[in-house]
Design a protein around this motif. Structure first.
Motif, PDB file in Angstrom:
ATOM      1  N   VAL A 214       0.786  -1.285  -0.027  1.00  0.00           N
ATOM      2  CA  VAL A 214      -0.047  -0.048  -0.080  1.00  0.00           C
ATOM      3  C   VAL A 214       0.937   1.123  -0.126  1.00  0.00           C
ATOM      4  O   VAL A 214       1.770   1.388   0.745  1.00  0.00           O
ATOM      5  N   ILE A 215       0.639   2.197  -0.806  1.00  0.00           N
ATOM      6  CA  ILE A 215       1.292   3.473  -1.007  1.00  0.00           C
ATOM      7  C   ILE A 215       0.479   4.644  -0.994  1.00  0.00           C
ATOM      8  O   ILE A 215      -0.446   4.631  -1.544  1.00  0.00           O
ATOM      9  N   ILE A 216       1.244   5.517  -0.264  1.00  0.00           N
ATOM     10  CA  ILE A 216       0.225   6.747   0.007  1.00  0.00           C
ATOM     11  C   ILE A 216       1.103   7.616  -1.071  1.00  0.00           C
ATOM     12  O   ILE A 216       2.391   7.886  -1.114  1.00  0.00           O
ATOM     13  N   ALA A 217       0.682   8.640  -1.961  1.00  0.00           N
ATOM     14  CA  ALA A 217       1.222   9.397  -2.874  1.00  0.00           C
ATOM     15  C   ALA A 217       0.643  10.657  -3.144  1.00  0.00           C
ATOM     16  O   ALA A 217      -0.761  10.708  -2.948  1.00  0.00           O
ATOM     17  N   ASN A 218       1.389  11.834  -3.150  1.00  0.00           N
ATOM     18  CA  ASN A 218       0.730  13.044  -3.374  1.00  0.00           C
ATOM     19  C   ASN A 218       1.965  13.675  -3.768  1.00  0.00           C
ATOM     20  O   ASN A 218       2.953  13.417  -4.556  1.00  0.00           O
ATOM     21  N   ARG A 219       1.822  15.247  -3.782  1.00  0.00           N
ATOM     22  CA  ARG A 219       2.800  16.149  -4.446  1.00  0.00           C
ATOM     23  C   ARG A 219       4.123  16.334  -3.544  1.00  0.00           C
ATOM     24  O   ARG A 219       4.861  16.838  -4.134  1.00  0.00           O
ATOM     25  N   LYS A 220       4.164  15.708  -2.405  1.00  0.00           N
ATOM     26  CA  LYS A 220       5.406  15.762  -1.671  1.00  0.00           C
ATOM     27  C   LYS A 220       5.916  14.313  -1.437  1.00  0.00           C
ATOM     28  O   LYS A 220       7.158  14.173  -1.282  1.00  0.00           O
ATOM     29  N   VAL A 221       5.217  13.275  -1.295  1.00  0.00           N
ATOM     30  CA  VAL A 221       5.712  12.030  -1.168  1.00  0.00           C
ATOM     31  C   VAL A 221       5.165  11.097  -2.297  1.00  0.00           C
ATOM     32  O   VAL A 221       4.215  11.141  -2.815  1.00  0.00           O
ATOM     33  N   ASN A 222       6.195  10.239  -2.852  1.00  0.00           N
ATOM     34  CA  ASN A 222       5.585   9.454  -4.130  1.00  0.00           C
ATOM     35  C   ASN A 222       5.311  10.267  -5.184  1.00  0.00           C
ATOM     36  O   ASN A 222       4.011   9.810  -5.756  1.00  0.00           O
ATOM     37  N   THR A 223       5.907  11.354  -5.484  1.00  0.00           N
ATOM     38  CA  THR A 223       5.390  12.214  -6.487  1.00  0.00           C
ATOM     39  C   THR A 223       5.282  11.477  -7.881  1.00  0.00           C
ATOM     40  O   THR A 223       4.245  11.754  -8.502  1.00  0.00           O
ATOM     41  N   ALA A 224       6.126  10.815  -8.189  1.00  0.00           N
ATOM     42  CA  ALA A 224       6.257  10.093  -9.490  1.00  0.00           C
ATOM     43  C   ALA A 224       5.072   9.253  -9.770  1.00  0.00           C
ATOM     44  O   ALA A 224       4.317   8.956 -10.556  1.00  0.00           O
ATOM     45  N   VAL A 225       4.649   8.630  -8.438  1.00  0.00           N
ATOM     46  CA  VAL A 225       3.697   7.374  -8.588  1.00  0.00           C
ATOM     47  C   VAL A 225       2.264   8.210  -8.830  1.00  0.00           C
ATOM     48  O   VAL A 225       1.407   7.789  -9.341  1.00  0.00           O
ATOM     49  N   PHE A 226       2.180   9.306  -8.041  1.00  0.00           N
ATOM     50  CA  PHE A 226       1.183  10.215  -8.173  1.00  0.00           C
ATOM     51  C   PHE A 226       0.704  10.409  -9.467  1.00  0.00           C
ATOM     52  O   PHE A 226      -0.396  10.603  -9.856  1.00  0.00           O
ATOM     53  N   ASP A 227       1.899  11.097 -10.214  1.00  0.00           N
ATOM     54  CA  ASP A 227       1.706  11.661 -11.523  1.00  0.00           C
ATOM     55  C   ASP A 227       1.429  10.379 -12.454  1.00  0.00           C
ATOM     56  O   ASP A 227       0.915  10.651 -13.492  1.00  0.00           O
ATOM     57  N   ALA A 228       1.901   9.386 -12.292  1.00  0.00           N
ATOM     58  CA  ALA A 228       1.507   8.076 -13.114  1.00  0.00           C
ATOM     59  C   ALA A 228       0.268   7.600 -13.024  1.00  0.00           C
ATOM     60  O   ALA A 228      -0.307   7.133 -13.815  1.00  0.00           O
ATOM     61  N   VAL A 229      -0.204   7.269 -11.509  1.00  0.00           N
ATOM     62  CA  VAL A 229      -1.472   6.784 -11.331  1.00  0.00           C
ATOM     63  C   VAL A 229      -2.732   7.708 -11.892  1.00  0.00           C
ATOM     64  O   VAL A 229      -3.350   6.940 -12.419  1.00  0.00           O
ATOM     65  N   ILE A 230      -2.433   8.934 -11.977  1.00  0.00           N
ATOM     66  CA  ILE A 230      -3.484   9.705 -12.171  1.00  0.00           C
ATOM     67  C   ILE A 230      -3.645   9.898 -13.721  1.00  0.00           C
ATOM     68  O   ILE A 230      -2.633  10.512 -14.284  1.00  0.00           O
ATOM     69  N   GLY A 231      -4.343   9.403 -14.547  1.00  0.00           N
ATOM     70  CA  GLY A 231      -4.366   9.359 -15.904  1.00  0.00           C
ATOM     71  C   GLY A 231      -3.736   8.066 -16.371  1.00  0.00           C
ATOM     72  O   GLY A 231      -3.488   8.130 -17.406  1.00  0.00           O
ATOM     73  N   GLY A 232      -3.345   7.149 -15.587  1.00  0.00           N
ATOM     74  CA  GLY A 232      -2.664   6.049 -15.702  1.00  0.00           C
ATOM     75  C   GLY A 232      -3.567   4.695 -16.137  1.00  0.00           C
ATOM     76  O   GLY A 232      -2.728   3.679 -16.443  1.00  0.00           O
ATOM     77  N   TYR A 233      -4.770   4.761 -16.003  1.00  0.00           N
ATOM     78  CA  TYR A 233      -5.509   3.775 -16.708  1.00  0.00           C
ATOM     79  C   TYR A 233      -5.494   2.364 -16.124  1.00  0.00           C
ATOM     80  O   TYR A 233      -5.552   1.355 -16.435  1.00  0.00           O
ATOM     81  N   GLY A 234      -5.081   2.426 -14.769  1.00  0.00           N
ATOM     82  CA  GLY A 234      -5.134   1.315 -13.788  1.00  0.00           C
ATOM     83  C   GLY A 234      -3.818   0.604 -14.186  1.00  0.00           C
ATOM     84  O   GLY A 234      -3.759  -0.579 -13.770  1.00  0.00           O
TER      85      GLY A 234
END
Length: 838
Positions: A214-234
């Motif tokens: 389980v990963i928490i992602a936002n604009r400060k933590v795991n930013t790359a994951v945040f940017d990939a997941v949103i609009g990443g089609y699962g």
């Protein structure tokens, strides 16, 4: 009115004349037949035989059987993209999601409301996670105007909770039926002015990765994951939770104005773009000329509401909207009616309502009564704001060239998104939302693909891109040009999901890390894929192999052929037919061609066995009185011929058997024994008649098969593990190896069963058979034997008509359980009769 009445009267008169003519001819035929006894006897005998066969079929079978296989075929709202998955789960807790990921090894697809329209939420034989039951609100912070929700919740369900708090969703689609997780995974947008995609309102997400972490992602933590997941089609992981920024619920007033498309950008820049009071706005571009556009905007106001409802009723009846949509879809006349009559009336009254009501539209207002022959589909193009003047003529040319029935083109403004890896708005754009109608046949699908590829080139020529939730027709080259940051996206995906487990039709097409996988190699094999329902539908067909074996066994045991249970055999065939058709009726599309074939061979069998019932219970029964304990040499050869035939059809089509040499062998044998001559000659003559007729009939069938059908595929393809354990032979070939997995080809029919039983004694695992994840198997066992294994479904029991102490059990099981099942069956002294290879 009089003309219509006369036309009806004339048609009725001709109808009566035709009926009279037909009956007069039938009457003459009967008179002719009755006048000549030589014709009457065979004619009425034939009618009586046909009636007899009809009754045999009517009183056979299992019409009360009502068990069906679970439907695992997923589709989207368009109903033109059916995809069969392996298993569907509907988790309610995050632990269920983690457990499902950790306890499976195959592909995983994720879905919500299924409003994406090109396979973005499913993949063949995947574990499908249906998120719609994962739909709780975790927290609402009224002071910060923030909400944390589980990803399966619908926008509408959030609206019901936040509306009493005078809060509103900041960014969402026009319609409220979509799930939050689905909206985030496509980086949705709406008609909101001053905003870009939904990513700008997402504060934090919680995802579950391919390892179950389980990963928490936002604009400060795991930013790359945040940017990939949103609009990443699962593709990165399962979006479990999201924290969203909300806005105030305010009163909004509607304004509209029609203008030339040439002046739209100037109007937009002057009146909409920097107007802080505008909440929603879109422009409806009128087809088929695309020269006029109507701007519809909703601005903040202090005026009293003219519409007291806070949210649209979920029980709203949209019959009027659907009727109007149908009118618009008629063609150019419908478009003219909309532009000149419908829209002026719709937009005439002054409306002041709450923002939440305007944001609570229901997609039911677009849903037609049927999507069987025609369906409605969306596409969306993102064109830089400065290029819409040059793009519209290109779009118009393509639509007119291909006669696309465009219902509406809605223009929505969006600010740039420089966060999402698969951003569709790297600069300020107008989104062209295209709503069109198409037929559902393959020709129509092919035509849509053709003009979509042309449209994609036109979009790219204007430095634009297109929205990925719709048909994934774009080539790989077009995709890479339209989404230049996709390389970063797939690199991160490969890092977090090295086995590419999270996938769907969209990702599978464009993911470069999937291209070297073994699963891609199967697409190159022309005859790799076979319909899964065939494994069940072939059961009655194979009964016409098993029953002749029973007959040969019966004769070899020395029993009287007149006592063979021919009617039980007929009844058993139609039982298997009824059960197979019922079992597959809901889970798979109707296989009408195969169903017809089963009916034809069933009627043929019924006619053959029906004739034998009559003969064996009359003439055969009489001559059996002359039979003796020792049979003649001719009868021994007849039994050998029946055995040879039953063995032959296990691996080869029955009509290829050489019947005439068997007849010759019977007649050329010389024997001087004390066996009953009457019985010998009676058996010889009836055998000669049976095999002569089959020889003639087989030639007809062979001729028809050769002229009508392609040569059937002779191999079944499997993906298996442990390449060191599998050895090639004449019936098993290794096609391709990748690591510890490979594709193998096994000869069909009896050889397939034999080879699979051999594999069950080796350390091998089957991942897929002919693109399918389930298969039917029959096992012969006595009444006290049982096989109880998890995930093994007993479909039904079938009779062994010559032995009441035995039963044929038909099982349906996952292909990865096939080898352990066989091993278990053998250990319990059951006979694995056949594996039904589609």
């Amino acid at each position: 009115m009089k003309k219509n009445f006369r036309l009806i009267q004339l048609l009725f008169t001709y109808f009566i004349k035709i009926i009279k003519f037909i009956f007069s001819r039938i009457r003459k035929l009967f008179r002719l037949i009755n006048s000549k006894k030589i014709l009457a006897i065979p004619f009425y005998s034939a009618i009586a035989f046909v009636l007899y066969i009809f009754l045999l079929i009517q009183f056979s079978g299992d019409s009360k059987f009502n068990t069906t296989i679970d439907n695992k075929t997923l589709n989207d709202i368009t109903q033109i993209n059916p995809i069969q998955v392996n298993k569907i789960i509907k988790p309610k807790t995050i632990n269920e999601i983690i457990y499902a990921i950790k306890t499976t090894i195959g592909p995983i697809s994720i879905g919500g409301g299924k409003y994406s329209m090109g396979g973005q939420t499913a993949f063949e034989n995947s574990l499908h996670i249906d998120m719609r039951s994962f739909n709780k609100i975790i927290n609402i912070d009224k002071a910060k105007k923030q909400i944390t929700v589980q990803a399966g919740i619908r926008w509408r369900d959030i609206q019901k909770e936040i509306d009493p708090l005078d809060l509103s969703i900041k960014i969402m689609q026009t319609y409220s039926n979509f799930t939050v997780g689905g909206a985030i995974s496509v980086n949705c947008h709406g008609r909101y002015i001053g905003h870009g995609p939904v990513i700008s309102s997402v504060l934090e997400i919680k995802i579950v990765t391919a390892t179950g972490a389980v990963i928490i992602a936002n604009r400060k933590v795991n930013t790359a994951v945040f940017d990939a997941v949103i609009g990443g089609y699962g593709g990165i992981g399962v979006i479990a939770e999201a924290t969203l920024q909300l806005d105030d619920n305010v009163k909004v007033e509607r304004h509209n104005q029609e203008m030339d498309i040439a002046g739209y950008k100037t109007y937009f820049d002057k009146n909409i773009r920097n107007n802080k009071d505008v909440v929603f706005q879109n422009g409806d571009l009128y087809p088929p000329d695309y020269d006029k556009i109507r701007s519809i905007s909703w601005t903040k106001t202090t005026k009293p509401v003219t519409d007291e409802e806070r949210l649209l009723s979920e029980d709203e009846n949209y019959w009027l909207e659907l009727k109007l949509s149908k009118i618009v879809s008629w063609g150019n006349s419908g478009k003219w009616i909309r532009k000149k009559i419908i829209d002026p009336l719709v937009y005439y009254p002054e409306i002041v309502r709450w923002r939440n009501k305007e944001a609570s539209y229901n997609v039911q207002e677009l849903e037609p009564s049927s999507r069987i022959e025609e369906t409605y589909v969306l596409q969306e193009y993102f064109i830089p704001v400065e290029n819409i003047k040059s793009f519209v003529p290109k779009m118009k040319t393509i639509f007119q060239k291909h006669n696309v029935n465009v219902i509406n083109v809605s223009l929505r403004h969006a600010l740039p998104d420089n966060e999402s890896y698969l951003s569709w708005a790297n600069k300020e754009v107008f989104a062209f939302v295209i709503y069109y109608k198409q037929k559902t046949n393959q020709e129509a699908k092919d035509n849509v693909k053709k003009w979509t590829l042309e449209m994609t080139d036109a979009i790219l020529s204007e430095n634009g891109t297109w929205y990925l939730p719709y048909q994934p027709h774009a080539t790989i080259e077009q995709f890479q040009k339209g989404y230049p940051n996709s390389t970063k996206y797939f690199q991160l995906k490969n890092k977090l999901d090295h086995n590419q487990r999270f996938t769907n039709k969209l990702l599978n097409k464009y993911n470069p890390y999937a291209k070297n996988k073994l699963s891609q190699e199967k697409n190159k094999i022309k005859e790799y894929f076979r319909a899964e329902e065939q494994t069940i539908l072939t059961v009655p067909e194979w009964y016409l192999v098993f029953n002749p074996k029973e007959y040969a066994d019966y004769l070899e045991s020395g029993r009287d052929p007149s006592d063979f249970p021919f009617y039980k055999s007929i009844d058993e065939y139609w039982k298997l037919y009824d059960r197979s058709i019922t079992l597959t009726s809901k889970a798979y599309p109707e296989n009408s061609e195969y169903k017809t074939m089963l009916q034809v061979i069933g009627v043929s069998m019924t006619m053959e066995y029906g004739a034998k019932i009559i003969y064996e219970n009359t003439i055969g029964r009489f001559f059996s009185l002359f039979s003796e304990e020792k049979i003649s040499h001719e009868e021994e050869i007849i039994i050998e011929a029946q055995r040879a035939y039953s063995n032959f059809i296990y691996q080869t089509a029955w009509y290829e058997f050489k019947f005439l040499p068997c007849i010759k062998k019977v007649w050329t044998t010389s024997e001087k024994s004390n066996c009953s001559a009457l019985r010998k000659w009676e058996r010889t003559l009836i055998f000669t008649f049976e095999f002569s007729f089959k020889a003639f009939y087989s030639q007809l069938i062979q001729w028809a098969a050769n002229s009508t059908y392609e040569t059937p595929a002779n191999s079944i393809y499997l993906i298996v593990s442990n390449v060191g354990s599998v050895k090639e032979n004449k019936n098993l070939k290794i096609i391709k190896k990748y690591g510890d997995k490979m594709i193998i080809a096994i000869t069909r029919w009896e050889a397939f069963t034999t080879e699979i039983i051999k594999l069950s004694n080796q350390d091998v695992k089957i991942y897929e058979i002919s693109g399918n994840d389930e298969i039917a198997v029959s096992a012969i066992m006595n009444n006290s034997q049982k096989i109880n294994s998890k995930n093994i479904k007993l479909l039904y029991k079938s009779r062994i008509v010559t032995n009441d102490n035995l039963k044929r059990n038909i099982y349906f099981l996952p292909v990865d359980k096939l080898l352990p099942f066989i091993k278990d069956a053998v250990n319990k002294n059951a006979t694995v009769e056949h594996i039904y290879d589609y």
